[in-house]
Design an enzyme around this catalytic site. Structure first.
Site, PDB file in Angstrom:
ATOM      1  N   LYS A  42       0.814  -1.214   0.000  1.00 34.86           N
ATOM      2  CA  LYS A  42       0.000   0.000   0.000  1.00 34.86           C
ATOM      3  C   LYS A  42       0.851   1.269   0.000  1.00 34.86           C
ATOM      4  O   LYS A  42       0.453   2.270  -0.604  1.00 34.86           O
ATOM      5  CB  LYS A  42      -0.951   0.016   1.198  1.00 34.86           C
ATOM      6  CG  LYS A  42      -0.297   0.159   2.562  1.00 34.86           C
ATOM      7  CD  LYS A  42      -1.342   0.196   3.656  1.00 34.86           C
ATOM      8  CE  LYS A  42      -0.699   0.306   5.027  1.00 34.86           C
ATOM      9  NZ  LYS A  42       0.010   1.564   5.228  1.00 34.86           N
ATOM     10  N   THR A  43       2.003   1.246   0.664  1.00 32.59           N
ATOM     11  CA  THR A  43       2.829   2.454   0.703  1.00 32.59           C
ATOM     12  C   THR A  43       3.306   2.821  -0.695  1.00 32.59           C
ATOM     13  O   THR A  43       3.267   3.990  -1.097  1.00 32.59           O
ATOM     14  CB  THR A  43       4.041   2.262   1.637  1.00 32.59           C
ATOM     15  OG1 THR A  43       3.569   1.939   2.950  1.00 32.59           O
ATOM     16  CG2 THR A  43       4.869   3.536   1.706  1.00 32.59           C
ATOM     17  N   ASP A 230      -3.635   7.562   4.798  1.00 33.29           N
ATOM     18  CA  ASP A 230      -3.163   6.200   4.997  1.00 33.29           C
ATOM     19  C   ASP A 230      -3.740   5.660   6.310  1.00 33.29           C
ATOM     20  O   ASP A 230      -4.097   6.428   7.206  1.00 33.29           O
ATOM     21  CB  ASP A 230      -1.631   6.193   5.043  1.00 33.29           C
ATOM     22  CG  ASP A 230      -1.050   4.793   4.933  1.00 33.29           C
ATOM     23  OD1 ASP A 230      -1.807   3.854   4.603  1.00 33.29           O
ATOM     24  OD2 ASP A 230       0.159   4.631   5.176  1.00 33.29           O
ATOM     25  N   GLU A 231      -3.800   4.333   6.450  1.00 36.91           N
ATOM     26  CA  GLU A 231      -4.304   3.674   7.670  1.00 36.91           C
ATOM     27  C   GLU A 231      -5.654   4.256   8.087  1.00 36.91           C
ATOM     28  O   GLU A 231      -5.895   4.566   9.260  1.00 36.91           O
ATOM     29  CB  GLU A 231      -3.283   3.816   8.806  1.00 36.91           C
ATOM     30  CG  GLU A 231      -1.914   3.252   8.510  1.00 36.91           C
ATOM     31  CD  GLU A 231      -1.873   1.726   8.501  1.00 36.91           C
ATOM     32  OE1 GLU A 231      -2.930   1.101   8.662  1.00 36.91           O
ATOM     33  OE2 GLU A 231      -0.781   1.171   8.305  1.00 36.91           O
ATOM     34  N   GLN A 261      -7.679  -4.931   9.845  1.00 37.11           N
ATOM     35  CA  GLN A 261      -6.578  -4.585  10.746  1.00 37.11           C
ATOM     36  C   GLN A 261      -6.938  -3.407  11.659  1.00 37.11           C
ATOM     37  O   GLN A 261      -6.056  -2.706  12.154  1.00 37.11           O
ATOM     38  CB  GLN A 261      -5.320  -4.262   9.943  1.00 37.11           C
ATOM     39  CG  GLN A 261      -4.792  -5.442   9.133  1.00 37.11           C
ATOM     40  CD  GLN A 261      -3.448  -5.150   8.487  1.00 37.11           C
ATOM     41  OE1 GLN A 261      -2.422  -5.064   9.156  1.00 37.11           O
ATOM     42  NE2 GLN A 261      -3.455  -4.976   7.178  1.00 37.11           N
ATOM     43  N   ARG A 621       1.950 -10.985  10.404  1.00 38.80           N
ATOM     44  CA  ARG A 621       3.295 -10.406  10.550  1.00 38.80           C
ATOM     45  C   ARG A 621       4.353 -11.375  10.032  1.00 38.80           C
ATOM     46  O   ARG A 621       5.510 -10.990   9.828  1.00 38.80           O
ATOM     47  CB  ARG A 621       3.617 -10.091  12.029  1.00 38.80           C
ATOM     48  CG  ARG A 621       2.725  -9.088  12.754  1.00 38.80           C
ATOM     49  CD  ARG A 621       2.533  -7.820  11.985  1.00 38.80           C
ATOM     50  NE  ARG A 621       1.327  -7.896  11.159  1.00 38.80           N
ATOM     51  CZ  ARG A 621       1.060  -7.081  10.162  1.00 38.80           C
ATOM     52  NH1 ARG A 621       1.912  -6.142   9.814  1.00 38.80           N
ATOM     53  NH2 ARG A 621      -0.059  -7.204   9.464  1.00 38.80           N
TER      54      ARG A 621
END
Length: 750
Positions: A42-43, A230-231, A261, A621
């Site tokens: 996503k970044t 973002d997020e 998340q 993770r």
């Protein structure tokens, strides 16, 4: 050439992107919701989108407002964008955290916000200290009143835009609620006098400025053409309201996030923001990024099957081309000690047999207290480890002292800075003098610095204390006079020199050599950091201006900003702290009902679903291997209590995990090794300590009395050393397993 066209290598932006990522990057300007699953890149998509908007759609950098949740993420975005920029002033771009960008806005519009130009920013510790001061003013016991609850109340009221109610208007109500409101009223008064704002107030003030000043709002609306967040699943109600105020009918908003998340409701995050985004804004384009570039398919399948049990989510299924990989390994330990021993031995096995690094092994737990057994076992095996989220650099005493001096030089009305350093180094200013200053400040609505000046001029405080207060004031004034035009690192050196902080900690060094040495080194490290500090606008700042900007960046530091400078070492952290990180090998420990999920019988569906999302985050993770461990029993208050494996294990597809034994998972041939798990555990106790003499006095059949459970009969004893267990049938509570080494038993005669 237009500034918006000065971008290099735009074609490279799309190289190696998948179909959905390309769609997200190249879509025409519109309102867009991008569901970005774990490890979906996503970044890169967000950065590429910003560059594409500038290069292809002619959006100027100054027209872009991009929000991240950590300064580290913001700096990474800037760095990536800079690689594609060609003589473009990307510093005019607004990229940062909500708090950082609101701080920037309020510095520009401080008059409209009703703030001094150099207002101070209060961190959570400052907030707590203010509340403690207020409770002391009101003669309320700090221990029973729980100051942190007052801070939570204040933050919650602000997040709901509730101002404190004047006491005369409060009416008949709950006594505790009345006191909470009174503290909130006084808190706001003290913040105003000291020219300070807390983190929530940064956003709240920005909202008020935009709501109450049409000219400023219209200017902002015309400036920002593209808003990117973002997020987004972590945004709260205030942040959502701010975004709506920033956006106009002619601008667009793009949000990136993953509802699977969303794990921060306890911090005020509202999952509905992302679930209902398409109803909050018009003509929303929805894109799902479901290809994962991090984990193996077995890991993703396990996570997918778990999260499918949640009702409040957008349907998505993560997949990867990284191959199937190993299934998750699930291990049941006898107790918490054996669980820790197994995890550490498996880490050793991974390093020795699979050539893994210790730094690629992470132990994740739901609650901080679970780390102790693992820390003990790692130390026993001489393995370096770091607890992520432990004591942070800027929270250390000597750094906070130095920063407090910097704060009060910039803003002498900063009461929290005053209280922290007015007597450091010691100036013989006692609690009685501070109480007098509190009274003067309260009665005359003054800052403590001004109250001190008033007290000295009117001979209200003892002469010894007055001398100390004058010395402190002269120190601050001297720094203000001499700091002008110095570069930032020289400013900090000057402050350390004039305040004699170095000498102060050198004296401590003579008494506490191991502690004080790190303190002086930490101050030197701050100087080194400041020497390399680059201001956001890349302009050379000096003197008070430089110190003020540096303080702002430190005050707004976020949890994810600490640089990982630790050598090859095992990582221990909560699952919340692991979000955004990834490791080759992940151990999810304490996988038991009551721990994960950390819920009670009366927990709501929303609470259970958030715990499930937390488990999903933990599993995703892992890049190569994921281990899940739990204990059959866990000690609580000196008594072993039976536990149940987490209900989440039944929700994970059984094809994607395998239950393993101690020897099998460690790669030991069970036919060649006769050492069982229980014997291995017992050997560990033998190596540490023999059976304590008082435990030898207990025998099977003996009648005893326990402080909590009362009278009982010892039925059985086993174990070694301090791990000796006694199985006792208590008359009122039935059979219990306890550790006599940790709870004294009284032997009954006869």
């Amino acid at each position: 050439m237009r500034e918006s066209q000065s971008v290099n290598g735009v074609g490279d932006l799309l190289a190696d992107l998948n179909e959905q990522q390309i769609d997200a990057v190249t879509s025409s300007p519109c309102n867009m919701l991008i569901f970005a699953g774990a490890g979906s890149g996503k970044t890169r998509v967000l950065v590429s989108r910003i560059i594409y908007l500038m290069a292809v759609h002619g959006i100027y950098p100054s027209s872009i407002f991009a929000v991240t949740f950590t300064n580290k993420a913001a700096n990474e975005m800037k760095s990536r964008i800079y690689k594609y920029a060609n003589n473009m002033n990307i510093n005019s771009m607004w990229i940062g955290t909500f708090h950082g960008l609101c701080n920037k806005f309020l510095r520009m519009h401080f008059r409209a916000a009703g703030l001094p130009r150099d207002f101070s920013i209060l961190d959570p510790t400052d907030q707590l200290n203010i509340v403690k001061r207020i409770l002391k003013e009101y003669s309320v016991d700090n221990v029973n009143s729980k100051p942190k609850e007052f801070v939570s109340y204040i933050n919650n009221e602000k997040e709901h835009e509730n101002l404190p109610i004047p006491s005369d208007d409060f009416g008949d109500s709950d006594r505790n609620l009345w006191l909470m409101n009174q503290v909130y009223c006084r808190y706001e008064e003290l913040c105003k006098v000291s020219g300070s704002v807390d983190f929530t107030e940064l956003i709240l003030r920005t909202i008020k400025v935009l709501e109450q000043n049409d000219d400023i709002r219209l200017s902002v609306n015309s400036c920002f053409r593209e808003i990117l967040v973002d997020e987004f699943q972590d945004t709260n109600n205030l942040q959502m309201k701010l975004l709506k105020l920033l956006k106009s009918d002619d601008s667009h908003i793009t949000v990136v996030g993953d509802d699977d998340q969303a794990i921060y409701s306890w911090r005020g995050a509202n999952l509905a923001n992302i679930l209902n985004f398409e109803h909050s804004f018009s003509s929303v384009k929805i894109i799902k990024l479901e290809q994962n570039y991090r984990s193996t398919q077995n890991i993703l399948n396990a996570a997918n099957s778990l999260i499918e049990s949640n009702e409040n989510r957008h349907s998505k299924s993560m997949w990867t081309s990284c191959g199937p990989g190993d299934p998750l390994k699930v291990y049941q330990a006898e107790d918490a000690g054996t669980e820790a021993e197994f995890v550490v031995n498996k880490i050793i096995n991974l390093v020795n047999e699979h050539k893994e690094k210790f730094s690629e092994c992470a132990v994740l737990y739901r609650n901080n207290f679970l780390s102790l057994n693992f820390e003990t076992e790692l130390r026993k095996n001489n393995i370096d480890y770091v607890v992520i989220g432990g004591h942070k650099f800027y929270e250390r005493q000597e750094i906070k002292d130095l920063m407090a001096y910097m704060r009060i030089v910039i803003n002498p009305f900063d009461d929290q800075a005053f209280l922290r350093v007015v007597n450091i180094p010691p100036r013989k200013i006692g609690n009685k003098t501070l109480t007098i200053l509190y009274q003067i400040a309260s009665e005359k609505n003054l800052s403590l610095f001004t109250a001190a000046e008033y007290a000295c001029n009117n001979n209200i405080v003892p002469s010894v204390a007055a001398k100390g207060l004058r010395s402190f004031a002269m120190t601050v004034l001297k720094i203000q006079e001499e700091i002008d035009k110095l570069p930032l690192d020289e400013c900090i050196k000057l402050i350390i020199s004039i305040t004699c902080l170095n000498d102060y900690y050198h004296e401590i060094e003579l008494k506490e050599r191991d502690v004080a040495h790190s303190r002086t080194s930490n101050m030197e490290e701050l100087i080194n950091n400041s020497a390399e500090y680059i201001f956001g606008d890349e302009t050379e700042h000096t003197g008070m201006d430089a110190v003020s900007l540096y303080l702002q960046s430190i005050s707004l530091a976020t949890d994810g900003d600490d640089e990982d400078t630790v050598k090859d070492s095992v990582r221990l952290m909560t699952i919340h702290g692991a979000k955004g990180l990834e490791f080759d090998n992940v151990f999810i420990v304490g996988f038991e009902d009551g721990l994960l999920p950390s819920v009670r019988e009366d927990s709501s569906l929303d609470q259970i679903e958030e715990e499930r999302r937390l488990c999903y985050v933990a599993i995703t993770r892992a890049r190569k291997r994921c281990f899940i461990t739990y204990a059959k029993s866990r000690m609580k208050y000196g008594v072993y209590q039976k536990t149940s494996v987490s209900r989440f294990l039944d929700e994970i597809n059984s094809d994607n995990y395998r239950k393993v034994g101690y020897q099998e998972c460690l790669g030991v041939d069970s036919e060649k090794s006769s050492v069982s798990q229980d014997v291995a555990s017992a050997t560990k106790f033998k190596n540490i300590i023999g059976i304590p003499s008082e435990i030898k006095n207990y025998t099977v059949g003996m009648r005893i009395v326990h402080d909590v459970w009362g009278e009982g009969i010892i039925l059985k004893m086993d174990g070694i050393g301090t791990g000796v267990r006694a199985y006792i049938n208590f008359e009122k509570y039935g059979e219990k397993c306890i550790l006599p080494a940790f709870c004294k038993l009284k032997i009954l005669e006869g």
